[in-house]
Design a protein around this motif. Sequence first.
Motif, short mmCIF file in Angstrom:
data_model
loop_
_atom_site.label_atom_id
_atom_site.label_comp_id
_atom_site.label_asym_id
_atom_site.label_seq_id
_atom_site.Cartn_x
_atom_site.Cartn_y
_atom_site.Cartn_z
N TRP A 189 0.96 -1.04 0.03
CA TRP A 189 -0.14 -0.04 -0.12
C TRP A 189 0.99 1.32 -0.03
N ARG A 190 0.94 1.89 -1.09
CA ARG A 190 1.85 3.32 -1.22
C ARG A 190 1.04 4.56 -0.57
N ASN A 191 1.56 5.11 0.22
CA ASN A 191 1.00 6.45 0.63
C ASN A 191 1.16 7.79 -0.23
N SER A 192 0.76 8.85 0.10
CA SER A 192 0.59 9.78 -0.93
C SER A 192 2.32 10.24 -1.30
N ASN A 193 3.00 9.97 -0.31
CA ASN A 193 4.39 10.21 -0.43
C ASN A 193 5.20 9.15 -1.14
N GLY A 194 4.54 8.31 -1.62
CA GLY A 194 4.98 7.16 -2.32
C GLY A 194 5.69 6.09 -1.54
#
Length: 415
Positions: A189-194
């Motif tokens: 699962w990638r967050n908005s910051n990658g």
Amino acid sequence: MIFLLLFNFLCYFSVNGTPHPMKIAVISGYGTLDSDMQTELQNSLKWFQSAFLVNKSSNPVTIKDVFQSIPEYQKFSSVLVQTHLHRQNIKLQDVQQLLEVADFTVFVIAQDPRRCARDPDLLAEAMPIVPPLATMSICLKNNPRHRNPSLDSRFFFDLFRHEILHGLGYGMIIDKSSLTHRPSEKYIWRNSNGIGHPEMRQFLDFDDFALKKAKSHFGCDKMKGIDADGERKNHLNEYIFGNELMTTHLEASGNIFSWISVGIIERTFNGKEQWYHINRTFVAPEANQYSYGRNFGCDFLQRSCHEFIKITEKLRPNMSIAPFCSKNNRNKCFKLPGSELVYKMSDKECEMRRVIGDESVSSCGGNEHKSHSLCFLMTQSTIYHLQTDKQQQRRCPIIKHLPVNYEVVQCPRAG
Ligand SMILES: [Zn+2]
């Protein structure tokens, strides 16, 4: 009096061998519920009677089975019976006759008052015993109406449909020989910051009907399975399935029994043969309304919301991906069911909202494999299950103030 009740029941048993409308009796030694709850219980039984067709069970339950598996019923001399038609008190010794004519019987059992007090958000639990027998318990003091007097009665209708579906075995296959096990899978699962973190994805085990429907709903032929809420595999995943009736959360504004749930309950067996048959004509108006995630594609199912938003903005700039915030939603409008008013969708008012992961565990759910519980935490428009602190904090940008039952429509032309 019981003969009046039975007579109405018996009318439906004139044809043997062909599936007939399912008659469920809910039996309680604890009297009636609040009047609107009791009415919605009856309405839910009417719904089951219209939506479900079954053959007479080959393993009928006896009063002895009841006493053995639900010993608290030995102490009552009379009980309240609710069917789709009637509500009446009968003597305990007459319950045997009722068991013989009902297709399915749900016994209301006492909820541990300490447990209800400890978890003010715990409302109801249901579990199958041996089909056609199930139990259901209700924390009466935790009625969400007490905190939200304007809560629509429809909520209780959905609550009882949800619980009785668990009682019927939804999410728990009974005939192990036809189990189609879907192994879980790891993903990132990638967050908005990658930055990514590993997660597990669990699938329901008996999806041969439902997966076909889900693939076409989401527009993803590569869909691997029906995402479950975790290892217990008795709910649809909240993040993926939104306002579906069998997710872990019930929405105050209404929940939909979709074709995906139709597929799952039809693969829930009682013995060797398919037992539940759904009346498609009856459920179609509701099931066809299910629009959450429609045509969102494989990126929605397999990646994080942040990646999904980015990819969709690039490849399909004209597709609305509400409730996620996106520039794709500019110039899109929505309306609510039963109203002609059209509202403009805006992504200006956007908030990072916690979404529910695959590993969500209800803090009031108990750990017994078969037990199910609904726990509620109220917000403005939605009623949530409580989450444990241990849960991964996943956040997604969600449009603020967008009602959950929105329907995307063409915006009227200006001027
Ligand atoms: Zn549930």
